[in-house]
Scaffold this active site. Structure first.
Site: not given
Ligand code: TEU
Ligand code: CA
Length: 545
Positions: A89, A190, A247, A319-320
């Site tokens: 990542d 990311d 992303e 994971h989000d």
């Molecule tokens: O996520 C980016 C992001 O836009 C997040 O705000 C996402 O929409 C949110 O986590 C949903 O609840 C990335 C990563 O995938 C995430 O795990 C990180 O927390 C974030 O960046 C900050 O690095």
């Protein structure tokens, strides 16, 4: 195809309750057996874990909780032996406030490292801008020991890096190349859309009673991110022929070719069209649920947009996100058939399929009986937002339980042993209580399991007879107006029809012609009368026409 590992929850090799790199190495044969080519690891760099590793304090190391650099090198080598590649990542919109750069910025805000961040003089009673951080509250926090404030669009412990500064960019490229030199296959990138801010900073119209506005309001005003992304590509990925998947949320209309077209910034980017469906400015509590029709439309809309341009990366979860089977299948209908249907429908889309750990087993959202069981910072903020909007604690918990990022972060369910065989210690996050029935050991040798179904999908995609059609063929929606029926053709040297009955009621369809072959079916039979087929509850078919 690619597989996402969330290291903390994948497999614990040393009984401390935290998944680790030696644990991943132990499971490489499992991934190889499934048919995985590319493995994306969520961050395992040193981190205070304020945002589970998305807050990096050293880009050149491995967090001791996850292992050592030797473990990482061994993982890369062991993967390569099995013809698999590792992606890490790349988290470079921000670092951790415990990174050396940030500490030096605090010591000397006017010096070299002060310019690595966005710093502004602190004014009593007034913030530099009224933007709301993604995890709640203002994006400005006091820079310790100084009379300045720093910008953080995510958590306070994730200070934004100043991409306008060429010295910072050099540091990032140096780091990327250092990893690629080690034999890494590439990166998942990311939150990348956040690296370019609209300058000069200003306030925007508030969208909630807190007087703040969503960061996206500012991002909409930006121009010129391409200069950074093109430079990064040329200085790093291009030289190593590395794979990159971005992303990217809300790229601007017309920008897709720049991102994933010929010589685009990235090899691919995720399709989040379904993931973001129904979102509300107000917060999770106000989000709209997604119906089968909405899901179908989201997929087709994205497919159409990318058709002549490049390859999207297709997901049902990460994971989000909550678990895909819990989000995209109506609640009372979540069963082996519907899980297989969803699997086939998204997997056969044009693009690069990604599987998130446990998805191949049909892992579902977990249960939370109290907010205290939730670790995820985003969920904790949304819980408060829901309470502030007047929801009762029970209602707010229900909202958050449906959306929480922890749904995807519960430990991987390997077997029916205690703690799902994830650890012999105490897991850092509770296992989903359904592990005795949903686990890898129970599915691996069962030809009817979801795991075996995914294996067949992967084998099909790799079968030289169909590869041209599945990988490169065009996608054309079929029976588009039929409710709760998601179907499409994939056409190249062959024509395939993917057809799923997205409901519990049977549904009949008349094929344009007799099919030549059934490539995949989540039932043992096809109820057929000539070219007319009566699809069973959540039946999915992949037919060669
Ligand atoms: O996520 C980016 C992001 O836009 C997040 O705000 C996402 O929409 C949110 O986590 C949903 O609840 C990335 C990563 O995938 C995430 O795990 C990180 O927390 C974030 O960046 C900050 O690095
Ligand atoms: Ca461990």
């Amino acid at each position: 195809m690619a597989y996402q590992i969330y290291p903390k929850s994948f497999y614990d090799s040393n009984k401390d309750g935290i998944g680790d790199i030696p644990g991943i190495i132990e499971k490489l044969d499992y991934l190889h057996d499934l048919g995985v080519d590319i493995i994306w690891l969520s961050p395992c760099y040193p981190s205070p874990l304020a945002d589970q590793g998305y807050d990096i304090s050293d880009y050149y190391n491995i967090d001791p909780r996850f292992g050592t650099m030797e473990d990482m090198e061994r993982l890369i080598a062991e993967a390569k032996k099995r013809n698999m590649y590792i992606l890490m990542d790349l988290v470079v919109n921000h670092c951790s406030d415990e990174h050396e750069w940030f500490r030096k910025a605090c010591e000397d805000p006017e010096g070299r490292y002060g310019h690595f961040f966005y710093l502004r003089d602190k004014e009593e009673g007034k913030l530099p801008t009224n933007w709301r951080s993604y995890f709640g509250g203002p994006v400005w926090a006091d820079l310790p020991g100084t009379d300045k404030q720093y910008l953080h669009v995510f958590h306070k412990k994730q200070p934004d890096l100043n991409w306008e500064n060429p010295e910072l960019r050099e540091e990032i490229y140096k780091n990327i190349n250092w990893w690629l030199e080690k034999g890494l296959g590439g990166f998942r990138i990311d939150a990348i859309i956040n690296i370019k801010k609209a300058l000069p900073f200003r306030d925007y119209t508030p969208d909630r009673e807190d007087g703040l506005c969503n960061v996206n309001t500012m991002l909409k005003e930006t121009t010129g991110i391409g200069a950074f992304l093109g430079e990064m590509r040329d200085r790093t990925f291009l030289k190593y022929d590395a794979f990159s998947v971005g992303e990217v949320f809300n790229e601007k209309p017309g920008e897709l070719p720049d991102f994933i077209g010929e010589n685009g910034y990235f090899s691919s980017m995720f399709d989040f069209n379904a993931a973001i469906f129904g979102q509300s400015e107000k917060g999770w509590y106000d989000a709209k649920p997604i119906t089968p029709e909405d899901y179908k439309n989201c997929c087709f809309e994205a497919q159409e947009k990318a058709a002549d341009i490049g390859f999207l990366s297709n997901i049902i979860e990460n994971h989000d996100e909550p678990r895909g089977v819990s989000r995209y299948i109506p609640e009372s209908d979540c069963c082996p058939e519907s899980k297989k249907m969803l699997a086939a429908l998204y997997f056969m889309l044009r693009g690069i399929p990604f599987i998130y750990q446990g998805q191949e087993l049909g892992m579902e959202n977990t249960q939370f009986s109290s907010i205290a069981e939730i670790d995820d910072i985003s969920s904790l903020d949304e819980y408060q937002v829901a309470l502030d909007a007047g929801l009762s604690p029970e209602e707010a918990l229900k909202v958050v339980a449906g959306r929480s990022r922890d749904n995807a972060r519960t430990p991987m369910q390997w077997s029916d042993a205690p703690n799902a065989g994830f650890t012999e210690g105490t897991p850092w996050l509770s296992v989903n209580p359904n592990y005795p029935s949903i686990n890898a050991a129970a599915q691996q040798n069962d030809p009817d399991s979801l795991f075996s179904f995914y294996k067949q999908l992967i084998r099909l995609r790799k079968n030289p007879v169909y590869q041209q059609t599945i990988v490169y063929g065009i996608l054309e929606p079929a029976f588009r107006k039929r409710k709760n029926l998601m179907a499409y053709y994939r056409r190249s040297d062959k024509t395939l029809l993917v057809i799923g009955n997205y409901q519990r009621q049977e549904q009949s369809v008349t094929l344009p012609a007799a099919y030549k072959k059934v490539l995949l079916n989540n039932y043992a039979d096809i109820a057929q009368d000539g070219t007319s087929i009566l699809l069973h509850k959540y039946q999915v078919l992949i037919l060669e026409l």
